[in-house]
Scaffold this active site. Sequence first.
Site, PDB file in Angstrom:
ATOM      1  N   TRP A 277       9.756 -15.761  10.326  1.00 21.39           N
ATOM      2  CA  TRP A 277       9.079 -14.533  10.801  1.00 21.39           C
ATOM      3  C   TRP A 277       7.606 -14.831  11.046  1.00 21.39           C
ATOM      4  O   TRP A 277       6.973 -14.312  11.969  1.00 21.39           O
ATOM      5  CB  TRP A 277       9.207 -13.398   9.772  1.00 21.39           C
ATOM      6  CG  TRP A 277      10.407 -12.525   9.983  1.00 21.39           C
ATOM      7  CD1 TRP A 277      11.563 -12.531   9.255  1.00 21.39           C
ATOM      8  CD2 TRP A 277      10.570 -11.496  10.977  1.00 21.39           C
ATOM      9  NE1 TRP A 277      12.431 -11.572   9.729  1.00 21.39           N
ATOM     10  CE2 TRP A 277      11.851 -10.926  10.791  1.00 21.39           C
ATOM     11  CE3 TRP A 277       9.759 -11.008  12.010  1.00 21.39           C
ATOM     12  CZ2 TRP A 277      12.322  -9.883  11.600  1.00 21.39           C
ATOM     13  CZ3 TRP A 277      10.241  -9.979  12.815  1.00 21.39           C
ATOM     14  CH2 TRP A 277      11.514  -9.428  12.605  1.00 21.39           C
ATOM     15  N   TRP A 305      -1.472   9.927  18.243  1.00 16.14           N
ATOM     16  CA  TRP A 305      -1.824   9.451  16.897  1.00 16.14           C
ATOM     17  C   TRP A 305      -3.085  10.160  16.403  1.00 16.14           C
ATOM     18  O   TRP A 305      -3.980  10.466  17.194  1.00 16.14           O
ATOM     19  CB  TRP A 305      -2.198   7.959  16.928  1.00 16.14           C
ATOM     20  CG  TRP A 305      -1.250   6.973  17.505  1.00 16.14           C
ATOM     21  CD1 TRP A 305      -1.386   6.322  18.695  1.00 16.14           C
ATOM     22  CD2 TRP A 305      -0.057   6.468  16.909  1.00 16.14           C
ATOM     23  NE1 TRP A 305      -0.339   5.442  18.866  1.00 16.14           N
ATOM     24  CE2 TRP A 305       0.486   5.513  17.790  1.00 16.14           C
ATOM     25  CE3 TRP A 305       0.609   6.727  15.711  1.00 16.14           C
ATOM     26  CZ2 TRP A 305       1.665   4.817  17.523  1.00 16.14           C
ATOM     27  CZ3 TRP A 305       1.785   6.034  15.445  1.00 16.14           C
ATOM     28  CH2 TRP A 305       2.297   5.103  16.348  1.00 16.14           C
ATOM     29  N   ASN A 342       6.229  -7.010   0.128  1.00 13.57           N
ATOM     30  CA  ASN A 342       6.637  -6.734   1.515  1.00 13.57           C
ATOM     31  C   ASN A 342       7.283  -5.357   1.663  1.00 13.57           C
ATOM     32  O   ASN A 342       7.025  -4.652   2.637  1.00 13.57           O
ATOM     33  CB  ASN A 342       7.595  -7.827   2.008  1.00 13.57           C
ATOM     34  CG  ASN A 342       8.003  -7.597   3.450  1.00 13.57           C
ATOM     35  OD1 ASN A 342       7.151  -7.493   4.328  1.00 13.57           O
ATOM     36  ND2 ASN A 342       9.295  -7.484   3.694  1.00 13.57           N
ATOM     37  N   TRP A 360      -1.852   2.975  13.888  1.00 13.20           N
ATOM     38  CA  TRP A 360      -1.604   1.809  13.041  1.00 13.20           C
ATOM     39  C   TRP A 360      -2.840   0.948  12.848  1.00 13.20           C
ATOM     40  O   TRP A 360      -2.988   0.264  11.843  1.00 13.20           O
ATOM     41  CB  TRP A 360      -0.458   0.966  13.608  1.00 13.20           C
ATOM     42  CG  TRP A 360      -0.672   0.467  15.024  1.00 13.20           C
ATOM     43  CD1 TRP A 360      -0.363   1.135  16.176  1.00 13.20           C
ATOM     44  CD2 TRP A 360      -1.264  -0.773  15.438  1.00 13.20           C
ATOM     45  NE1 TRP A 360      -0.721   0.386  17.279  1.00 13.20           N
ATOM     46  CE2 TRP A 360      -1.263  -0.797  16.859  1.00 13.20           C
ATOM     47  CE3 TRP A 360      -1.770  -1.878  14.759  1.00 13.20           C
ATOM     48  CZ2 TRP A 360      -1.768  -1.866  17.603  1.00 13.20           C
ATOM     49  CZ3 TRP A 360      -2.264  -2.944  15.497  1.00 13.20           C
ATOM     50  CH2 TRP A 360      -2.262  -2.930  16.891  1.00 13.20           C
ATOM     51  N   TRP A 383       2.366  -4.310  11.419  1.00 12.61           N
ATOM     52  CA  TRP A 383       1.943  -2.940  11.709  1.00 12.61           C
ATOM     53  C   TRP A 383       2.638  -2.384  12.949  1.00 12.61           C
ATOM     54  O   TRP A 383       3.105  -1.243  12.966  1.00 12.61           O
ATOM     55  CB  TRP A 383       0.420  -2.870  11.860  1.00 12.61           C
ATOM     56  CG  TRP A 383      -0.214  -2.695  10.510  1.00 12.61           C
ATOM     57  CD1 TRP A 383      -0.822  -3.658   9.758  1.00 12.61           C
ATOM     58  CD2 TRP A 383      -0.219  -1.493   9.725  1.00 12.61           C
ATOM     59  NE1 TRP A 383      -1.225  -3.137   8.558  1.00 12.61           N
ATOM     60  CE2 TRP A 383      -0.875  -1.805   8.505  1.00 12.61           C
ATOM     61  CE3 TRP A 383       0.246  -0.204   9.912  1.00 12.61           C
ATOM     62  CZ2 TRP A 383      -1.060  -0.853   7.497  1.00 12.61           C
ATOM     63  CZ3 TRP A 383       0.052   0.745   8.907  1.00 12.61           C
ATOM     64  CH2 TRP A 383      -0.587   0.415   7.723  1.00 12.61           C
TER      65      TRP A 383
HETATM   66  C1  FAD Z   1       2.397  -3.830   7.677  1.00  5.92           C
HETATM   67  C2  FAD Z   1       2.598  -5.272   7.273  1.00  5.92           C
HETATM   68  C3  FAD Z   1       1.490  -6.114   7.159  1.00  5.92           C
HETATM   69  C4  FAD Z   1       1.654  -7.460   6.793  1.00  5.92           C
HETATM   70  N1  FAD Z   1       0.546  -8.255   6.706  1.00  5.92           N
HETATM   71  C5  FAD Z   1       0.676  -9.567   6.401  1.00  5.92           C
HETATM   72  C6  FAD Z   1      -0.469 -10.411   6.311  1.00  5.92           C
HETATM   73  O1  FAD Z   1      -1.616 -10.007   6.552  1.00  5.92           O
HETATM   74  N2  FAD Z   1      -0.279 -11.715   5.948  1.00  5.92           N
HETATM   75  C7  FAD Z   1       0.980 -12.219   5.707  1.00  5.92           C
HETATM   76  O2  FAD Z   1       1.095 -13.411   5.403  1.00  5.92           O
HETATM   77  N3  FAD Z   1       2.066 -11.446   5.819  1.00  5.92           N
HETATM   78  C8  FAD Z   1       1.964 -10.130   6.138  1.00  5.92           C
HETATM   79  N4  FAD Z   1       3.083  -9.340   6.201  1.00  5.92           N
HETATM   80  C9  FAD Z   1       4.410  -9.945   6.012  1.00  5.92           C
HETATM   81  C10 FAD Z   1       4.942  -9.995   4.566  1.00  5.92           C
HETATM   82  O3  FAD Z   1       4.808  -8.746   3.946  1.00  5.92           O
HETATM   83  C11 FAD Z   1       4.261 -11.060   3.711  1.00  5.92           C
HETATM   84  O4  FAD Z   1       4.253 -12.293   4.408  1.00  5.92           O
HETATM   85  C12 FAD Z   1       4.972 -11.264   2.373  1.00  5.92           C
HETATM   86  O5  FAD Z   1       4.972 -10.054   1.636  1.00  5.92           O
HETATM   87  C13 FAD Z   1       4.267 -12.360   1.599  1.00  5.92           C
HETATM   88  O6  FAD Z   1       4.822 -12.515   0.309  1.00  5.92           O
HETATM   89  P1  FAD Z   1       5.525 -13.868  -0.114  1.00  5.92           P
HETATM   90  O7  FAD Z   1       4.676 -15.029   0.253  1.00  5.92           O
HETATM   91  O8  FAD Z   1       5.901 -13.710  -1.548  1.00  5.92           O
HETATM   92  O9  FAD Z   1       6.799 -13.865   0.822  1.00  5.92           O
HETATM   93  P2  FAD Z   1       8.217 -14.578   0.702  1.00  5.92           P
HETATM   94  O10 FAD Z   1       9.246 -13.512   0.633  1.00  5.92           O
HETATM   95  O11 FAD Z   1       8.220 -15.597  -0.366  1.00  5.92           O
HETATM   96  O12 FAD Z   1       8.380 -15.244   2.129  1.00  5.92           O
HETATM   97  C14 FAD Z   1       7.972 -16.596   2.405  1.00  5.92           C
HETATM   98  C15 FAD Z   1       6.994 -16.622   3.547  1.00  5.92           C
HETATM   99  O13 FAD Z   1       7.613 -16.136   4.733  1.00  5.92           O
HETATM  100  C16 FAD Z   1       6.654 -15.456   5.537  1.00  5.92           C
HETATM  101  N5  FAD Z   1       7.068 -14.060   5.712  1.00  5.92           N
HETATM  102  C17 FAD Z   1       7.878 -13.337   4.908  1.00  5.92           C
HETATM  103  N6  FAD Z   1       8.062 -12.105   5.430  1.00  5.92           N
HETATM  104  C18 FAD Z   1       7.343 -12.050   6.572  1.00  5.92           C
HETATM  105  C19 FAD Z   1       7.123 -11.045   7.569  1.00  5.92           C
HETATM  106  N7  FAD Z   1       7.699  -9.840   7.505  1.00  5.92           N
HETATM  107  N8  FAD Z   1       6.305 -11.344   8.598  1.00  5.92           N
HETATM  108  C20 FAD Z   1       5.720 -12.558   8.708  1.00  5.92           C
HETATM  109  N9  FAD Z   1       5.905 -13.556   7.805  1.00  5.92           N
HETATM  110  C21 FAD Z   1       6.702 -13.292   6.755  1.00  5.92           C
HETATM  111  C22 FAD Z   1       5.332 -15.508   4.786  1.00  5.92           C
HETATM  112  O14 FAD Z   1       4.592 -16.594   5.277  1.00  5.92           O
HETATM  113  C23 FAD Z   1       5.788 -15.740   3.356  1.00  5.92           C
HETATM  114  O15 FAD Z   1       4.809 -16.372   2.562  1.00  5.92           O
HETATM  115  C24 FAD Z   1       2.947  -7.970   6.554  1.00  5.92           C
HETATM  116  C25 FAD Z   1       4.059  -7.117   6.655  1.00  5.92           C
HETATM  117  C26 FAD Z   1       3.885  -5.792   7.001  1.00  5.92           C
HETATM  118  C27 FAD Z   1       5.091  -4.886   7.103  1.00  5.92           C
END
Ligand code: FAD
Length: 473
Positions: A277, A305, A342, A360, A383
């Site tokens: 992702w 909005w 997340n 947003w 977002w």
């Molecule tokens: C509104 C919104 C804003 C977000 N802002 C950010 C942000 O600023 N920075 C950020 O890194 N992620 C963001 N995310 C995505 C996601 O929420 C986080 O990457 C995740 O919570 C990070 O926790 P983790 O490293 O424990 O994830 P894990 O569940 O361990 O996942 C492993 C890695 O996969 C990637 N990943 C996982 N889910 C997503 C996702 N939905 N989108 C993109 N990459 C993903 C990340 O690099 C993450 O470290 C956002 C999601 C939403 C809905």
Amino acid sequence: MTARKPVIVWIRRDLRLADNPALLEAARTGRSVIPVFIADGTLAGLGAAPEWRLKLGVQHFAETLRRTGSRLLFRQGEALPVLRALVAETGATDVYWNRAYHPDEIARDSEVKSELKAIEITAKSFPGNLIFEPWQVQTGAGGFYRVFTPFWKNARGLPVSDVMPAPQTLRVPDHWPASDNLAAWASRHRMNRGAAIVAPYLLLGEQAAQHRLQAFCDERLQDYARDRDFPAKPATSGLSEPLAYGEISPRQIWQRAKVLWEQGVGGAETFLKELVWREFAYHLMYHTPHILTRNWRAEWDAFPWNTDENHPHVIAWKQGRTGMPFVDAAMRELYVTGRMHNRGRMIVASYLTKHLMTDWRIGQRWFSDCLTDWDPASNAMGWQWAAGCGPDAAPYFRVFNPETQLQKFDPGGTYRHAWIAEGDLCASETAQYYFKAIPRSWHLQAGNTYPAPVVTVKDGRERALSAYETRSF
Ligand SMILES: Cc1cc2nc3c(=O)[nH]c(=O)nc-3n(C[C@H](O)[C@H](O)[C@H](O)COP(=O)(O)OP(=O)(O)OC[C@H]3O[C@@H](n4cnc5c(N)ncnc54)[C@H](O)[C@@H]3O)c2cc1C
């Protein structure tokens, strides 16, 4: 006498020794290596928490390089004049860096490359910060993907090169050029009290990231698919923070988890998919950079909005006082830890854009000020996905219900208890701490009554759906 001329390695968000192609390539020339970090205009727009975290990361990496016998030079100013001056001072003939993909960084790097070439300096950029270059994953027709699933199906089959080792040695120059004052720059930040609050939750530096990856694969990966949606469980990797500063590379994570996937370890495929992702977010930012600032689907420009950042509902959202426990718990978690689960991110983004019908970009700005794992591509994609105006977005009519979501993903109330103190006779330490952390000007106390919803689930849903149904596009 090129053999004696140093190579400059321009360090950016790749604060690591291992799997750092630019650094390794420079070391392999056998010439002396001058790593430099440049605080230039592209950092000017950073929010408070990511700016502070970047500075800590740069300082930490300078210390890591020092332990290898090398150094990290630090210069302030625009990249091109700084690099030109450094070339002139050191007699370097080569400048290497790992690619960045934000449109401002692409524009800067292209200019630097052509201007350096014009003065006969070899300027080389390397792929080091993504698993797949944004142009590498292509549709059958040779275009880019707008939808995640086919992107994933294509990407998962592509070859990924091996992780590169850290350089065995970094030869040092006969004379180190002068550095600007890194410590003074690093201590100038806008976090004020916030720094001490968030600091205990940081995962700082290459070594800590590698330990986390190891521990995650050993202890959590097996149950990742089952548990990753429960915000009270320590089920996810937490690697987004070191990924945002390049303290770990996505390829290092991919290669480790891929082996476990092939061995049939449960959770590994889901984890790889999540990692992809992030790749998809960069793919979209590269091909459609307007995702960062404008509704990805232009027809949403006509949607009514709320754009008032000072609207009482927006203030309640930022302060974790909407009266929706899931939303408030997640917003308080963000304020205290610099992170948010997340599931929380999806819920708060949905509540802001749908129940509160707020643009947003107001939420995006708040996140970009508070998140220590802030990443421009993933943030904007997240977002726009939640608001319904992005590519592959959750359809606008699918409105998350924060009450049923809390019952489903926090059945024992652990997450709520961790962050909501009001009305809880045995309020947890973290929930109480929130009230110490927030600015006094918010006038909030743990002993207050928990607020009634600023907009109820039912009213918010009906209002959002009616605006959607009567929209002019
Ligand atoms: C509104 C919104 C804003 C977000 N802002 C950010 C942000 O600023 N920075 C950020 O890194 N992620 C963001 N995310 C995505 C996601 O929420 C986080 O990457 C995740 O919570 C990070 O926790 P983790 O490293 O424990 O994830 P894990 O569940 O361990 O996942 C492993 C890695 O996969 C990637 N990943 C996982 N889910 C997503 C996702 N939905 N989108 C993109 N990459 C993903 C990340 O690099 C993450 O470290 C956002 C999601 C939403 C809905």
